[in-house]
Design an enzyme around this catalytic site. Structure first.
Site, PDB file in Angstrom:
ATOM      1  N   ALA A  10       0.840  -1.203   0.000  1.00 55.76           N
ATOM      2  CA  ALA A  10       0.000   0.000   0.000  1.00 55.76           C
ATOM      3  C   ALA A  10       0.871   1.247   0.000  1.00 55.76           C
ATOM      4  CB  ALA A  10      -0.897  -0.014   1.231  1.00 55.76           C
ATOM      5  N   SER A  12       3.301   4.036  -2.609  1.00 59.42           N
ATOM      6  CA  SER A  12       2.956   5.052  -3.608  1.00 59.42           C
ATOM      7  C   SER A  12       2.326   4.428  -4.851  1.00 59.42           C
ATOM      8  CB  SER A  12       4.209   5.827  -4.015  1.00 59.42           C
ATOM      9  OG  SER A  12       4.851   6.321  -2.880  1.00 59.42           O
ATOM     10  N   LEU A  13       3.047   3.524  -5.510  1.00 61.27           N
ATOM     11  CA  LEU A  13       2.514   2.967  -6.768  1.00 61.27           C
ATOM     12  C   LEU A  13       1.342   2.029  -6.520  1.00 61.27           C
ATOM     13  CD1 LEU A  13       5.238   2.250  -9.448  1.00 61.27           C
ATOM     14  CD2 LEU A  13       3.886   4.282  -9.037  1.00 61.27           C
ATOM     15  N   GLY A  14       1.411   1.237  -5.451  1.00 56.90           N
ATOM     16  CA  GLY A  14       0.319   0.299  -5.140  1.00 56.90           C
ATOM     17  C   GLY A  14      -0.991   1.059  -4.954  1.00 56.90           C
ATOM     18  N   LYS A 184      16.229   1.925 -18.782  1.00 59.03           N
ATOM     19  CA  LYS A 184      15.897   2.705 -17.578  1.00 59.03           C
ATOM     20  C   LYS A 184      16.964   2.483 -16.513  1.00 59.03           C
ATOM     21  CE  LYS A 184      12.732   4.870 -14.808  1.00 59.03           C
ATOM     22  NZ  LYS A 184      12.189   4.157 -13.676  1.00 59.03           N
ATOM     23  N   ASN A 188      19.200   5.364 -14.759  1.00 59.96           N
ATOM     24  CA  ASN A 188      19.257   5.498 -13.305  1.00 59.96           C
ATOM     25  C   ASN A 188      20.686   5.375 -12.780  1.00 59.96           C
ATOM     26  OD1 ASN A 188      16.029   3.914 -12.546  1.00 59.96           O
ATOM     27  ND2 ASN A 188      16.531   5.976 -13.135  1.00 59.96           N
ATOM     28  N   ASN A 192      21.338   8.701 -10.822  1.00 61.61           N
ATOM     29  CA  ASN A 192      20.966   8.674  -9.397  1.00 61.61           C
ATOM     30  C   ASN A 192      22.142   8.636  -8.424  1.00 61.61           C
ATOM     31  OD1 ASN A 192      18.604   8.475 -10.825  1.00 61.61           O
ATOM     32  ND2 ASN A 192      17.727   6.820  -9.625  1.00 61.61           N
ATOM     33  N   GLU A 264      17.513   1.153  -3.650  1.00 59.45           N
ATOM     34  CA  GLU A 264      17.409  -0.058  -4.471  1.00 59.45           C
ATOM     35  C   GLU A 264      18.730  -0.290  -5.214  1.00 59.45           C
ATOM     36  OE1 GLU A 264      12.821  -0.729  -5.560  1.00 59.45           O
ATOM     37  OE2 GLU A 264      13.571   1.134  -6.401  1.00 59.45           O
TER      38      GLU A 264
HETATM   39  P1  NAD Z   1       6.766   2.404  -1.403  1.00 58.59           P
HETATM   40  O1  NAD Z   1       7.880   2.225  -0.421  1.00 58.59           O
HETATM   41  O2  NAD Z   1       6.005   3.683  -1.399  1.00 58.59           O
HETATM   42  O3  NAD Z   1       5.718   1.230  -1.230  1.00 58.59           O
HETATM   43  C1  NAD Z   1       6.052  -0.105  -1.017  1.00 58.59           C
HETATM   44  C2  NAD Z   1       5.023  -0.664  -0.056  1.00 58.59           C
HETATM   45  O4  NAD Z   1       5.156  -2.099  -0.032  1.00 58.59           O
HETATM   46  C3  NAD Z   1       5.207  -0.181   1.400  1.00 58.59           C
HETATM   47  O5  NAD Z   1       3.956   0.275   1.862  1.00 58.59           O
HETATM   48  C4  NAD Z   1       5.635  -1.447   2.135  1.00 58.59           C
HETATM   49  O6  NAD Z   1       5.200  -1.470   3.479  1.00 58.59           O
HETATM   50  C5  NAD Z   1       4.933  -2.505   1.291  1.00 58.59           C
HETATM   51  N1  NAD Z   1       5.433  -3.866   1.493  1.00 58.59           N
HETATM   52  C6  NAD Z   1       6.717  -4.303   1.457  1.00 58.59           C
HETATM   53  N2  NAD Z   1       6.767  -5.630   1.693  1.00 58.59           N
HETATM   54  C7  NAD Z   1       5.483  -6.039   1.870  1.00 58.59           C
HETATM   55  C8  NAD Z   1       4.880  -7.279   2.169  1.00 58.59           C
HETATM   56  N3  NAD Z   1       5.616  -8.384   2.324  1.00 58.59           N
HETATM   57  N4  NAD Z   1       3.531  -7.338   2.284  1.00 58.59           N
HETATM   58  C9  NAD Z   1       2.783  -6.223   2.140  1.00 58.59           C
HETATM   59  N5  NAD Z   1       3.294  -5.009   1.878  1.00 58.59           N
HETATM   60  C10 NAD Z   1       4.634  -4.921   1.736  1.00 58.59           C
HETATM   61  O7  NAD Z   1       7.392   2.123  -2.846  1.00 58.59           O
HETATM   62  P2  NAD Z   1       6.980   2.763  -4.244  1.00 58.59           P
HETATM   63  O8  NAD Z   1       7.530   4.138  -4.338  1.00 58.59           O
HETATM   64  O9  NAD Z   1       5.523   2.548  -4.502  1.00 58.59           O
HETATM   65  O10 NAD Z   1       7.863   1.870  -5.225  1.00 58.59           O
HETATM   66  C11 NAD Z   1       7.527   0.533  -5.581  1.00 58.59           C
HETATM   67  C12 NAD Z   1       8.403   0.156  -6.775  1.00 58.59           C
HETATM   68  O11 NAD Z   1       8.022   0.984  -7.893  1.00 58.59           O
HETATM   69  C13 NAD Z   1       9.903   0.448  -6.554  1.00 58.59           C
HETATM   70  O12 NAD Z   1      10.687  -0.539  -7.167  1.00 58.59           O
HETATM   71  C14 NAD Z   1      10.113   1.797  -7.222  1.00 58.59           C
HETATM   72  O13 NAD Z   1      11.445   2.001  -7.656  1.00 58.59           O
HETATM   73  C15 NAD Z   1       9.151   1.687  -8.404  1.00 58.59           C
HETATM   74  N6  NAD Z   1       8.696   2.988  -8.911  1.00 58.59           N
HETATM   75  C16 NAD Z   1       8.166   3.923  -8.072  1.00 58.59           C
HETATM   76  C17 NAD Z   1       7.714   5.134  -8.584  1.00 58.59           C
HETATM   77  C18 NAD Z   1       7.096   6.189  -7.698  1.00 58.59           C
HETATM   78  O14 NAD Z   1       6.780   7.284  -8.184  1.00 58.59           O
HETATM   79  N7  NAD Z   1       6.882   5.974  -6.420  1.00 58.59           N
HETATM   80  C19 NAD Z   1       7.815   5.384  -9.970  1.00 58.59           C
HETATM   81  C20 NAD Z   1       8.359   4.401 -10.808  1.00 58.59           C
HETATM   82  C21 NAD Z   1       8.804   3.200 -10.260  1.00 58.59           C
HETATM   83  O1  KPL Z   2      13.944   7.733 -12.872  1.00 57.72           O
HETATM   84  C1  KPL Z   2      14.590   8.599 -12.355  1.00 57.72           C
HETATM   85  C2  KPL Z   2      14.784   8.520 -10.883  1.00 57.72           C
HETATM   86  O2  KPL Z   2      14.959   9.526 -10.214  1.00 57.72           O
HETATM   87  O3  KPL Z   2      14.749   7.379 -10.380  1.00 57.72           O
HETATM   88  C3  KPL Z   2      15.212   9.674 -13.202  1.00 57.72           C
HETATM   89  C4  KPL Z   2      14.406  10.946 -13.145  1.00 57.72           C
HETATM   90  C5  KPL Z   2      15.239   9.218 -14.647  1.00 57.72           C
HETATM   91  C6  KPL Z   2      16.629   9.933 -12.817  1.00 57.72           C
HETATM   92  O4  KPL Z   2      17.393   8.795 -12.998  1.00 57.72           O
END
Ligand code: NAD
Ligand code: KPL
Length: 305
Positions: A10, A12-14, A184, A188, A192, A264
């Site tokens: 739950a 950000s992306l979830g 990607k 990164n 990053n 990560e």
């Molecule tokens: P986040 O940390 O906001 O959310 C992850 C959630 O998973 C947390 O709430 C955590 O408690 C939960 N979790 C972990 N293990 C668990 C388990 N065993 N059971 C239930 N819940 C569990 O992460 P995010 O930012 O949503 O990122 C998720 C992935 O998406 C990452 O790999 C990130 O790099 C990628 N991503 C994120 C974004 C973004 O804007 N946030 C954009 C592109 C890619």
């Molecule tokens: O995806 C990105 C990140 O911050 O993880 C960008 C903006 C491409 C920088 O690598």
């Protein structure tokens, strides 16, 4: 009744996916870590999506991993370092025809998950959407983007892409998802870690042009060597374009470090260095970058894996 979307994580992306699917009237279940989190979730009204300053709450039913209901469609929305264990815990609930959508950034976690649940179809995703949490069970849709989905083993698109259409989740089925993930990852790796080490926004790397160019040359060599020539094409130009286009932003790794969260790294720079070593490819600047980043994370008391 259409197949429910089980959403693990739950964060950000979830939450971004769960709320949009629920808004379209599709059946969604949210899997939280444990009973304590479930009590906390049940005390809230549901999941809240903040979009263009407007907040809407959706009553998505929550459950723990131990719930007995079978899972046919699972969206894994945790960080790359949590994915394998999280899916392993749900393995007994997966139906024989289960499909798993993996939203993790970088590479390495997708293969680890697939090895744990060999009977399930694993679909990888690469997303440019941006979201962040501004409270428990609440997410802000910060950057509209696009999500590519694909299955390197089976090029046929799944029927549930219709659900994404209905939920207005911009997406495309990709027959070269590995190339997208590698591209990607390379972006990164070039951006990053340097933003962390130079303590700057993405735009601050314009002052480190040579360092960025040297890393891009090594990353392109790696992509060529591991059979991803398309991901290597014009890499430096694209890195420079992204640095310029996102100049005011802090990279995701910078934000993790600033908020004292685990990064990560193992699925980004760590994966690149591991694959280079496997190919006996000497990439001195990339290796040095990894060592500098690990030392920096350790000096801050953060995990270096
Ligand atoms: P986040 O940390 O906001 O959310 C992850 C959630 O998973 C947390 O709430 C955590 O408690 C939960 N979790 C972990 N293990 C668990 C388990 N065993 N059971 C239930 N819940 C569990 O992460 P995010 O930012 O949503 O990122 C998720 C992935 O998406 C990452 O790999 C990130 O790099 C990628 N991503 C994120 C974004 C973004 O804007 N946030 C954009 C592109 C890619
Ligand atoms: O995806 C990105 C990140 O911050 O993880 C960008 C903006 C491409 C920088 O690598």
């Amino acid at each position: 009744m259409s197949t429910p979307w089980h959403i693990l994580g739950a964060g950000s992306l979830g939450t971004l996916w769960a709320t949009r699917l629920a808004r379209a009237g599709l059946p969604v279940r949210l899997i939280v870590r444990d009973v304590t989190r479930l009590h906390s979730y049940n005390a809230a009204d549901g999941l809240t999506l903040v979009e263009n300053g407007q907040a809407n709450t959706y009553a998505v039913p929550g459950e723990t991993p131990d719930n007995p209901e079978p899972i046919r469609r699972l969206l894994v929305a945790c960080k790359a370092y949590d994915a394998e264990n999280a899916v392993a815990r749900l393995a007994p609930r997966l139906t024989p025809d289960a499909e798993i959508i993996l939203l993790q950034n970088g590479l390495g976690s997708q293969d680890a998950v697939a090895a744990r649940v060999p009977h399930a179809r694993c679909i990888s995703a690469s997303s440019t959407e941006g979201a962040f949490r501004d409270g428990d069970w609440r997410v802000v849709f910060a950057g509209h983007g696009f999500t590519w989905l694909g299955d390197a083993a089976h090029p046929v698109a799944p029927i549930w892409l219709d659900d994404l259409e209905a939920a207005k989740i911009p997406h495309e089925w990709s027959t070269d998802i590995l190339t997208r993930l590698w591209r990607k990852l390379a972006l990164n790796c070039a951006i990053n870690p340097l933003t962390v080490l130079h303590n700057c926004r993405n735009g601050g790397l314009q002052a480190h042009h040579c360092e960025v160019a040297t890393l891009c040359a090594e990353l392109a060599e790696l992509l060529q060597r591991c059979g991803q020539p398309a991901a290597a094409e014009n890499l430096q130009q694209e890195v420079e374009r992204v640095i310029q286009a996102t100049a005011a932003n802090y990279s995701s790794m910078y934000q993790d470090v600033a908020n004292q969260r685990r990064t990560e790294i193992s699925y980004l720079l760590g994966h690149a260095c591991k694959v280079a070593a496997r190919h006996q490819l000497n990439l001195p600047h990339l290796n040095q970058l990894q060592q500098r980043l690990i030392a920096h994370l350790r000096s801050l008391g953060l995990p270096s894996d």
